[in-house]
Enzyme design. Structure first.
Site, short mmCIF file in Angstrom:
data_model
loop_
_atom_site.label_atom_id
_atom_site.label_comp_id
_atom_site.label_asym_id
_atom_site.label_seq_id
_atom_site.Cartn_x
_atom_site.Cartn_y
_atom_site.Cartn_z
N GLY A 106 2.74 -6.49 -0.17
CA GLY A 106 3.98 -6.69 0.57
C GLY A 106 4.29 -5.50 1.46
CB THR A 108 9.84 -2.90 4.16
OG1 THR A 108 9.27 -1.59 4.13
CG2 THR A 108 10.14 -3.34 2.75
CE1 TYR A 169 9.86 -6.43 0.88
CE2 TYR A 169 12.08 -6.52 -0.02
CZ TYR A 169 10.74 -6.27 -0.19
OH TYR A 169 10.25 -5.88 -1.41
CB ILE A 202 9.70 -0.03 -9.01
CG1 ILE A 202 10.22 -1.43 -9.42
CG2 ILE A 202 8.61 0.44 -9.94
CD1 ILE A 202 10.87 -1.52 -10.78
P1 NDP Z 1 2.95 -0.28 -1.87
O1 NDP Z 1 3.23 0.01 -0.44
O2 NDP Z 1 2.56 0.84 -2.76
O3 NDP Z 1 1.84 -1.41 -1.96
C1 NDP Z 1 1.80 -2.47 -1.07
C2 NDP Z 1 0.40 -3.00 -1.05
O4 NDP Z 1 0.32 -4.11 -0.13
C3 NDP Z 1 -0.62 -1.95 -0.59
O5 NDP Z 1 -1.54 -1.75 -1.62
C4 NDP Z 1 -1.30 -2.60 0.64
O6 NDP Z 1 -2.70 -2.46 0.62
C5 NDP Z 1 -0.95 -4.06 0.47
N1 NDP Z 1 -0.94 -4.74 1.77
C6 NDP Z 1 -0.11 -4.52 2.83
N2 NDP Z 1 -0.46 -5.33 3.86
C7 NDP Z 1 -1.51 -6.08 3.44
C8 NDP Z 1 -2.33 -7.08 4.04
N3 NDP Z 1 -2.11 -7.52 5.30
N4 NDP Z 1 -3.34 -7.61 3.31
C9 NDP Z 1 -3.57 -7.19 2.04
N5 NDP Z 1 -2.85 -6.25 1.42
C10 NDP Z 1 -1.84 -5.69 2.11
O7 NDP Z 1 4.24 -1.05 -2.41
P2 NDP Z 1 4.81 -1.26 -3.89
O8 NDP Z 1 3.75 -1.05 -4.90
O9 NDP Z 1 6.07 -0.53 -3.99
O10 NDP Z 1 5.19 -2.82 -3.80
C11 NDP Z 1 4.39 -3.86 -4.35
C12 NDP Z 1 5.16 -5.17 -4.24
O11 NDP Z 1 6.41 -5.05 -4.96
C13 NDP Z 1 5.55 -5.52 -2.80
O12 NDP Z 1 5.41 -6.90 -2.60
C14 NDP Z 1 7.01 -5.11 -2.71
O13 NDP Z 1 7.70 -5.85 -1.74
C15 NDP Z 1 7.48 -5.41 -4.12
N6 NDP Z 1 8.67 -4.65 -4.52
C16 NDP Z 1 8.65 -3.28 -4.63
C17 NDP Z 1 9.77 -2.59 -5.03
C18 NDP Z 1 9.77 -1.10 -5.22
O14 NDP Z 1 10.83 -0.54 -5.57
N7 NDP Z 1 8.66 -0.41 -5.04
C19 NDP Z 1 11.02 -3.28 -5.32
C20 NDP Z 1 10.93 -4.72 -5.19
C21 NDP Z 1 9.80 -5.37 -4.81
P3 NDP Z 1 -3.48 -1.25 1.39
O15 NDP Z 1 -2.79 0.05 0.95
O16 NDP Z 1 -4.87 -1.37 0.90
O17 NDP Z 1 -3.32 -1.51 2.85
#
Ligand code: NDP
Length: 262
Positions: A106, A108, A169, A202
């Site tokens: 995901g 933003t 988002y 988180i």
């Molecule tokens: P990170 O930014 O650490 O991780 C997001 C991941 O999404 C990355 O590993 C990235 O991969 C991957 N990604 C982004 N674009 C693509 C794409 N086009 N194709 C494949 N993979 C992609 O975020 P978080 O770990 O914090 O978040 C994980 C999930 O949890 C998300 O969906 C987020 O919206 C949700 N979330 C997070 C919260 C928080 O407080 N952290 C709160 C609520 C929800 P790469 O690095 O390899 O590009």
């Protein structure tokens, strides 16, 4: 093993460990999900993107290996239908059909609607929501053949509460709930469950690097008095992925320290 390079990939199918695919597997929450599923006996494959550059994912894979956790990695662009088909087919041919899918990738792109471009809207909707269609569709035939499967979609507290500057988002994450409930109905009799987990704030890199005064203001609004740990998301995902969780479907699980109740 790097599943994105098929020529290097030995063909080892291991039927004793259910195959789990985690998109965004090397991210903050993704890592905790991969570790939790590994701990519960899954053969875990972490999807990575990074615009096609595998170096970051390979370094992550090595650090996991050094910690005693062996996880495969596979390239995927979740917003691209063909990339999803290719990735899932590659996994299927290499280690077997995906039995547990975690739609966790995901992004933003926060800006008020007044200033939001079409690109900012589409990037977020495509990466967070269209991706769930793309990958779920790619794994569904295999799950239907097996008459078993688990799909867990990582949404957000902001799908429920809304958030200033996040119409894209919040819409993408709220859309996951409708998708989850509808697909849950379609596959309920086929041994496949579909659920959503909605994390609150988180403690990932994004939070860790915030200025202290902003962190303090955020924590002030969380009744348990702290941010969540990524492991707390991993824990509920592993619970939902379990064989014993077959009666739980079409549900959404808030993991937000009481920050938003509805
Ligand atoms: P990170 O930014 O650490 O991780 C997001 C991941 O999404 C990355 O590993 C990235 O991969 C991957 N990604 C982004 N674009 C693509 C794409 N086009 N194709 C494949 N993979 C992609 O975020 P978080 O770990 O914090 O978040 C994980 C999930 O949890 C998300 O969906 C987020 O919206 C949700 N979330 C997070 C919260 C928080 O407080 N952290 C709160 C609520 C929800 P790469 O690095 O390899 O590009």
């Amino acid at each position: 093993m790097n599943l994105s390079h098929t020529s290097e990939t030995p063909r080892v199918k291991n039927h004793s460990h259910p195959v789990a695919f985690v998109t965004g597997g090397s991210g903050g929450i993704g890592t905790a999900i991969c570790n939790a599923l590994h701990k519960t006996g899954h053969r875990v494959i972490a999807g990575y993107y990074n615009h096609g550059d595998p170096s970051k994912a390979k370094a992550w894979q090595r650090s996991q290996h050094d910690a005693g956790i062996d996880i495969d990695i596979a390239y995927i662009d979740v917003k691209d239908f063909d990339s999803c088909q290719k990735c899932i087919l590659n996994i299927q041919e290499t280690v077997g059909p995906v039995e547990v899918l975690i739609n966790n990738a995901g992004i933003t792109q926060d800006v008020t609607l007044k200033n939001m471009s079409q690109t900012q809207w589409h990037q977020v909707i495509d990466t967070n929501l269209t991706s769930v269609f793309n990958i779920s569709k790619a794994v569904l035939t295999g799950m239907l053949d097996k008459q078993w499967g688990r799909i867990i979609n990582i949404s957000s507290i902001n799908a429920h509460s809304g958030q200033f500057g996040q119409v894209n988002y919040a819409a993408s994450k709220a859309g996951m709930h409708g998708f989850t409930k509808s697909l849950a109905l379609e596959v309920a009799k086929k041994g496949i469950t579909v659920n959503t987990v909605s994390p609150g704030y988180i403690e990932t890199d994004m939070i860790t690097h915030m200025p202290l005064r902003i962190k303090e203001a955020l924590v002030h609004n969380i009744p348990v008095g702290r941010f969540g740990h990524p492991e707390e998301i991993g824990r509920i995902v592993a619970f939902l992925a379990d064989h014993e969780s077959g009666f739980i479907t079409g549900a959404d699980f808030s993991v937000n320290g009481g920050h938003h109740m509805y």
